[in-house]
Design an enzyme around this catalytic site. Sequence first.
Site, short mmCIF file in Angstrom:
data_model
loop_
_atom_site.label_atom_id
_atom_site.label_comp_id
_atom_site.label_asym_id
_atom_site.label_seq_id
_atom_site.Cartn_x
_atom_site.Cartn_y
_atom_site.Cartn_z
CD GLU A 63 -2.72 1.19 2.55
OE1 GLU A 63 -3.77 1.86 2.54
OE2 GLU A 63 -2.33 0.54 3.54
CE LYS B 72 -7.37 1.66 3.28
NZ LYS B 72 -6.15 2.20 3.94
CB CYS C 90 -4.87 -1.37 3.91
SG CYS C 90 -4.03 -1.28 5.53
#
Length: 433
Positions: free
Chosen positions: A164, A240, A277
């Site tokens: 990330e 994300k 994540c």
Amino acid sequence: MIKMNALVTFVSLLIFVVLAHGADETCSAGGQGCNQETSEAWGVAGFDSLDALLKARLSPEELKEARRIMYGFNAGDAVREGNITAASRSLAHEKEFDLQAYKFLAAPEQMRAPRNVKVGLIQHGIVLPTTDGFPEQKQAIFDRVKELIDAAGAEGVNIICLQEAWTMPFAFATREKQWCEFAESAEKGESTVFLQELARKWNMVIVSPMLERDENHGDTIWNTAVVIGNNGNVIGKHRKNHIPRVGDFNEATYYTEGNTGHPVFQTVYGKIAINICYGRHHPLNWQAFGLNGAEIVFNPSATVGALSEPMWAVEARNAAITSNYFVGAINRVGTEVFPNAFTSGDGKPAHKDFGHFYGSSYFAGPDASRTPALSRGRDGLIIAEMDLNLVQQVKDRWMLRITARYELYAALFNEYIKEDYTPQVITDPSLEG
């Protein structure tokens, strides 16, 4: 059952013994050993990881049995180690990065040929201090990542995923806006152009999680993963879905939840997706990529030991099992110290770092097997050769899609999102008297 309990007890005792024994023996070289000078703060008894410790202390037979118990079966055995050329081992030693390779097998089929693909994960720390100039920091990371991608290419890797926000320090706890300078166009930015050249060089699909500057919508910023095809073309991107609000991870200061859904990218090597994540803490996020047909899902992350390490070995593996696909879990390494102290409203004193990013990147298979992990503190490249036929074989065996009750779940969620939703709780009548 007695035999299995005895084996579990055996492994538990063995781990205790090797930990207690310490790190007085010489560790093996070539990516599996330890650097006692640098690993004192993050190592396990002086070794890169618990896996490296076990490999050094156990006989080959004991290690095989320990891995089988801890990491499950693949084709009737623990996940097998893959081949690494002598040149690559030498390079890993020279350039000081952990290098590991494994192989997931599938049963031979009469109607389909094997669909073998080599997949890689790269973990790395920042190269220069956060006080150095931004262009210099970024270029130093580019130079390091090129070394690791070239090593993967030399080993025949077909798809690789970076961590990330790989182009920069993970500065999102500081709430300082100068770090927005690292944001760039997903399609035309410096990091994309850099990786397009490497994709063409190695005929490799590259997943690049980066900080995106959306020039078409007011220069807003997103936490994004760009998928670059093996011909150097940009296939697409994903933003994300879940933004953390826990501990130091106050990322909403920079970007909000993504708006790209749960896309699966059809590449020449297979169908891939990216669960960035914090999305790994949301089971439905994992499931949605599976419903859209993903065969490999990457989880590029930046997470620290005090917060999440007990979850790390579980979440990606559980997703692979319940959603019937391969998972590659990637975490950055090192402790990144920033110029100014920051707080997070959690009562802790002001501090200048998140804590230690513990690496430990690994692969998990749909059959509940997984590989050992990379180092807790060194840069690394882990490679897994996998037969994607295993995805369909596990689906046919467990029939999770057939036995699921999507109509029940849909009805529940349709009610839950209503303002007047009432939980379905049945109370014992004796409690009301």
